[in-house]
Write an enzyme that holds these catalytic residues in place. Sequence first.
Site, PDB file in Angstrom:
ATOM      1  N   ALA A 292       6.432  -1.027 -10.106  1.00  0.00           N
ATOM      2  CA  ALA A 292       6.973  -1.236 -11.727  1.00  0.00           C
ATOM      3  C   ALA A 292       6.095  -1.266 -12.101  1.00  0.00           C
ATOM      4  O   ALA A 292       5.682  -0.346 -12.275  1.00  0.00           O
ATOM      5  CB  ALA A 292       6.443  -3.455 -11.072  1.00  0.00           C
TER       6      ALA A 292
ATOM      7  N   GLY B 298       7.118  -1.383  -6.300  1.00  0.00           N
ATOM      8  CA  GLY B 298       9.503  -1.432  -6.954  1.00  0.00           C
ATOM      9  C   GLY B 298       9.871  -0.438  -6.512  1.00  0.00           C
ATOM     10  O   GLY B 298      11.222  -0.837  -5.811  1.00  0.00           O
TER      11      GLY B 298
ATOM     12  N   GLU C 203      10.826  -1.040  -3.408  1.00  0.00           N
ATOM     13  CA  GLU C 203      11.745  -2.005  -2.663  1.00  0.00           C
ATOM     14  C   GLU C 203      13.195  -1.690  -3.382  1.00  0.00           C
ATOM     15  O   GLU C 203      13.790  -2.288  -2.442  1.00  0.00           O
ATOM     16  CB  GLU C 203      11.025  -3.295  -3.494  1.00  0.00           C
ATOM     17  CG  GLU C 203      10.085  -3.822  -3.577  1.00  0.00           C
ATOM     18  CD  GLU C 203       9.118  -4.652  -3.765  1.00  0.00           C
ATOM     19  OE1 GLU C 203       8.405  -4.360  -4.718  1.00  0.00           O
ATOM     20  OE2 GLU C 203       9.013  -5.776  -3.242  1.00  0.00           O
TER      21      GLU C 203
ATOM     22  N   GLU D 103       0.834  -2.357  -3.821  1.00  0.00           N
ATOM     23  CA  GLU D 103       0.423  -3.604  -4.586  1.00  0.00           C
ATOM     24  C   GLU D 103      -0.482  -4.068  -4.264  1.00  0.00           C
ATOM     25  O   GLU D 103      -1.339  -4.258  -5.588  1.00  0.00           O
ATOM     26  CB  GLU D 103       1.298  -3.876  -4.563  1.00  0.00           C
ATOM     27  CG  GLU D 103       2.907  -3.553  -5.241  1.00  0.00           C
ATOM     28  CD  GLU D 103       4.118  -3.209  -4.403  1.00  0.00           C
ATOM     29  OE1 GLU D 103       2.857  -2.520  -3.038  1.00  0.00           O
ATOM     30  OE2 GLU D 103       5.031  -3.351  -4.830  1.00  0.00           O
TER      31      GLU D 103
HETATM   32  C1  3H9 Z   1       4.481  -2.888  -8.001  1.00  0.00           C
HETATM   33  O1  3H9 Z   1       5.794  -2.179  -8.239  1.00  0.00           O
HETATM   34  C2  3H9 Z   1       4.978  -4.619  -8.173  1.00  0.00           C
HETATM   35  C3  3H9 Z   1       5.893  -4.928  -7.385  1.00  0.00           C
HETATM   36  O2  3H9 Z   1       6.103  -4.885  -6.152  1.00  0.00           O
HETATM   37  C4  3H9 Z   1       6.261  -6.478  -7.989  1.00  0.00           C
HETATM   38  C5  3H9 Z   1       7.173  -6.141  -9.664  1.00  0.00           C
HETATM   39  C6  3H9 Z   1       7.655  -7.718  -9.319  1.00  0.00           C
HETATM   40  N1  3H9 Z   1       3.698   2.264 -14.613  1.00  0.00           N
HETATM   41  O3  3H9 Z   1      -1.143   8.967 -11.338  1.00  0.00           O
HETATM   42  P1  3H9 Z   1      -0.471   9.965 -12.544  1.00  0.00           P
HETATM   43  C7  3H9 Z   1       1.443   6.920 -15.218  1.00  0.00           C
HETATM   44  S1  3H9 Z   1       3.287  -2.348  -8.698  1.00  0.00           S
HETATM   45  C8  3H9 Z   1       3.426   3.005 -15.100  1.00  0.00           C
HETATM   46  O4  3H9 Z   1      -1.487  10.733 -12.874  1.00  0.00           O
HETATM   47  P2  3H9 Z   1       0.655  11.534 -10.607  1.00  0.00           P
HETATM   48  C9  3H9 Z   1       0.156   6.453 -15.492  1.00  0.00           C
HETATM   49  O5  3H9 Z   1      -0.760   6.175 -15.444  1.00  0.00           O
HETATM   50  C10 3H9 Z   1       3.333  -0.642  -8.677  1.00  0.00           C
HETATM   51  N2  3H9 Z   1       2.557   3.734 -15.471  1.00  0.00           N
HETATM   52  O6  3H9 Z   1       0.919  11.182 -11.758  1.00  0.00           O
HETATM   53  C11 3H9 Z   1      -0.095   7.815 -15.636  1.00  0.00           C
HETATM   54  O7  3H9 Z   1      -0.096   7.825 -17.306  1.00  0.00           O
HETATM   55  P3  3H9 Z   1      -0.142   8.838 -18.221  1.00  0.00           P
HETATM   56  C12 3H9 Z   1       2.804   0.206  -7.492  1.00  0.00           C
HETATM   57  C13 3H9 Z   1       2.551   4.325 -14.507  1.00  0.00           C
HETATM   58  O8  3H9 Z   1       1.919  12.402  -9.866  1.00  0.00           O
HETATM   59  C14 3H9 Z   1       1.198   9.567 -15.827  1.00  0.00           C
HETATM   60  O9  3H9 Z   1       2.523   7.807 -15.156  1.00  0.00           O
HETATM   61  N3  3H9 Z   1       3.012   0.952  -7.909  1.00  0.00           N
HETATM   62  C15 3H9 Z   1       2.921   3.919 -13.559  1.00  0.00           C
HETATM   63  O10 3H9 Z   1      -0.730  12.158  -9.691  1.00  0.00           O
HETATM   64  C16 3H9 Z   1       1.390  10.218 -14.353  1.00  0.00           C
HETATM   65  O11 3H9 Z   1       0.647   8.975 -13.639  1.00  0.00           O
HETATM   66  C17 3H9 Z   1       1.960   2.495  -7.568  1.00  0.00           C
HETATM   67  O12 3H9 Z   1       0.758   1.517  -7.555  1.00  0.00           O
HETATM   68  C18 3H9 Z   1       3.297   2.684 -12.806  1.00  0.00           C
HETATM   69  N4  3H9 Z   1       3.524   2.102 -11.776  1.00  0.00           N
HETATM   70  O13 3H9 Z   1       0.213  10.386  -9.500  1.00  0.00           O
HETATM   71  C19 3H9 Z   1       2.077   3.132  -8.112  1.00  0.00           C
HETATM   72  N5  3H9 Z   1       2.684   5.202 -12.090  1.00  0.00           N
HETATM   73  O14 3H9 Z   1       0.115   9.982 -18.033  1.00  0.00           O
HETATM   74  C20 3H9 Z   1       1.967   4.223  -8.823  1.00  0.00           C
HETATM   75  C21 3H9 Z   1       1.479   5.842 -13.043  1.00  0.00           C
HETATM   76  O15 3H9 Z   1      -0.408   8.148 -19.381  1.00  0.00           O
HETATM   77  N6  3H9 Z   1       1.253   5.304  -8.621  1.00  0.00           N
HETATM   78  N7  3H9 Z   1       1.514   5.286 -13.940  1.00  0.00           N
HETATM   79  O16 3H9 Z   1      -2.522   8.496 -17.891  1.00  0.00           O
HETATM   80  C22 3H9 Z   1       0.761   6.219  -8.247  1.00  0.00           C
HETATM   81  O17 3H9 Z   1       0.484   6.210  -7.732  1.00  0.00           O
HETATM   82  C23 3H9 Z   1       0.554   7.561  -8.512  1.00  0.00           C
HETATM   83  O18 3H9 Z   1       1.056   7.524 -10.017  1.00  0.00           O
HETATM   84  C24 3H9 Z   1       2.084   8.373  -8.621  1.00  0.00           C
HETATM   85  C25 3H9 Z   1       1.726  10.288  -9.183  1.00  0.00           C
HETATM   86  C26 3H9 Z   1       1.993   8.770  -7.306  1.00  0.00           C
HETATM   87  C27 3H9 Z   1       3.169   7.545  -8.723  1.00  0.00           C
END
Ligand code: 3H9
Length: 706
Positions: A68, A107, A110, A130
């Site tokens: 998400a 998500g 999901e 999450e």
């Molecule tokens: C969810 O899914 C809830 C659902 O179950 C239900 C909904 C109803 N959103 O980490 P990085 C940005 S909860 C917005 O440096 P990497 C991050 O801030 C979500 N932005 O890259 C950064 O921005 P900036 C569950 C996001 O390659 C840029 O992307 N998912 C999101 O080292 C690059 O990120 C998670 O918890 C996001 N979801 O790692 C996963 N994710 O460049 C969270 C990232 O401006 N994300 N950004 O600083 C991660 O674990 C890592 O970002 C990922 C990439 C492994 C994907």
Amino acid sequence: MTLTPSTDVVTRELRGKVLLVTLDHAPVNALSADVRRGLLAAIEAADNDPAVKAVLIVGAGRNFIAGADIREFGKPPLPPALPDVCNRIEACAKLVVAAIHGAALGGGLEVALAAHYRIAVDGAKLGLPEVQLGLLPGAGGTQRTPRLIGAQAALDLIVSGRHAGAKEALALGLIDRVGHSGDVLAEGLAYVQELLASHAPVRRTRDALALSDRAASLAAVATARAETAKKSRGLFSPLKIVDAVQAAIEQPFDEGLRVERNLFLQCLDSPQRAGLIHAFFAEREVLKAPETRHATPRALNTIGVVGGGTMGAGIAVAILDAGLPVTMIERDDASLARGRAHIEKVYDGLIAKGRLNAEKKADIMMRWQGSTSYDALAGSDLVIEAVFEDIDVKKAVFAELDRVCKKGAVLATNTSYLDIDAIAASVSHPQDVIGLHFFSPANIMKLLEVVVPKQVSADVVATAFELAKKLRKTPVRAGVCDGFIGNRVLAVYRSAADAMMEDGASPYQIDAAVRAFGFAMGPFQVVDLAGGDIGWATRKRRAATRNPAARYVQIADRLCERGWFGQKTGRGFYLYPEGSRHGVPDPEVEAIIDTERTRAGIAPRTFTDDDIMRRYMAAMINEGANVVHEGIALRPLDVDVTFLYGYGFPRYRGGPMKYADTVGLPTILADIREFAKEDPLFWKASPLLIDLVERGADFASLNQTA
Ligand code: 3H9
């Protein structure tokens, strides 16, 4: 041929009988409202077009979908909701296949679980993280995952939030196939063709049967509930996850989704979600120090460490663990042997735990080199000094470095208090000198304060951030002052704790209150762990410059005078019977405190745990505000990250400045003004705090300005 209308972030293209749906929403294909709309429209289009026999969902760039869009949380919801999008995908009459590369998280997974078949390529990371954001999977993840892979495996995945690789995901039954070619699109298209050719049916995860052994599933829930209650330490969402998975077992699918939604919204509304998401963004923001934007880091191939004591050895291990070579300098052979032994002890510990073998240790130690001559550092790209905390000793080391190091070598000091501007001024290239303040144990603790003296050149700062990346540390940019960000603020709230102790609270009550707030340890436990002699030396050093009018609590000095330095001497604030690491309260310490109260003419009074935490946090927040006000920290979030990564601050509260915003700055200021009635010198409200309250603003409003 392209079916219209594609959106900017979700494109559709008909490839034969397959509708290729590509999510293209940089940087990580987060499921923002536009993406959800585009996905929904694509599925509608597929269902309405007789030419489409199957849908293939892929992500552009490096990931499938990171989840998400976290930035939307806490704001008014925008339709369509992700659970509805997932349900629509699952309901699609055409075959829907997800082809996964990179992250399929939250998500993102999901969406994939709502598809009818899943293929992932090597290197994919699948998970439901999450929980790390104070949430639970809220788009069917708690209902579909257990139906697909069973309650136990689902609970393990969702409660831990860990990532599974493609191979493990296949073994778990989370996906149907692993593609090895590295070309996710080709793999996905080939898989869809194969499914079509074999007339594979539409197969919905909601109908999967992994929960059919109800008794075993409920037993897994009971076990997970007991373990989670034990381990989750004040966290709200882990037990809600267990509740949601229980609903998956006990309720029909649609009812389970309703339970999940309800629990998800409770998590979404919790301050813990706000704190954890603040931490998520803050730890990424600190990486973007101004110098990293325009300066190019210098080379970092060979690193020197001066000093083989606890800090020097810990830093050397951190460097070795990053795969880099280290040259260690000590003053004589015996000290060098001790330095090497400190390093080996860390690896022997890993061997004893089965996490390393002797051969690998030998390989690592091949990259270690020791010398008693500074000349061995002639080729080093960066040298970190970690010798005794005394400005003259440090300056002597820097004079040697100045003599032997090559032009352009970065010269770093690991001092935790001393004036780095003065150290820099003592060498011929002050622009090459920087502070790299590691935290003990340096190979474990994630925080690295990058202390930026006046004359340092931008590329040296950028190099420090690059080093942090290589060492997998979290760097925070700090200015030069006594204690930088962390230890400066620590000194103030430690004083507040000491004052409360002298005024009537026991150190054991203070520690317990601080732990109940969520810290891993209380301040007096920390003293005992670090060694009381360290703080004692600092207090003696500062004695001459201390304001004589400032309150000075002598209790810790009384313990140190007896040689009670904490765990290493078997007693400190606590007693450590027979080398135990778990302290027990010491009646003799309580007697010493009583004597000190009498000496100071203090009639002890009672503190509630709430009284303790209000003072403890007000002291921390106020000094945090001063640190920001003086430009020592770039923004409040830099203070937050410092405390999350270096001082055991509970992550779910987001850090002290985020916590202050949660409580409300007027409340914090009112507390400080109330406490000032007793000790106006100590409780002086920060000008920044006063200004923010007057403007009706909060610390968050300053987080955008680095
Ligand atoms: C969810 O899914 C809830 C659902 O179950 C239900 C909904 C109803 N959103 O980490 P990085 C940005 S909860 C917005 O440096 P990497 C991050 O801030 C979500 N932005 O890259 C950064 O921005 P900036 C569950 C996001 O390659 C840029 O992307 N998912 C999101 O080292 C690059 O990120 C998670 O918890 C996001 N979801 O790692 C996963 N994710 O460049 C969270 C990232 O401006 N994300 N950004 O600083 C991660 O674990 C890592 O970002 C990922 C990439 C492994 C994907």
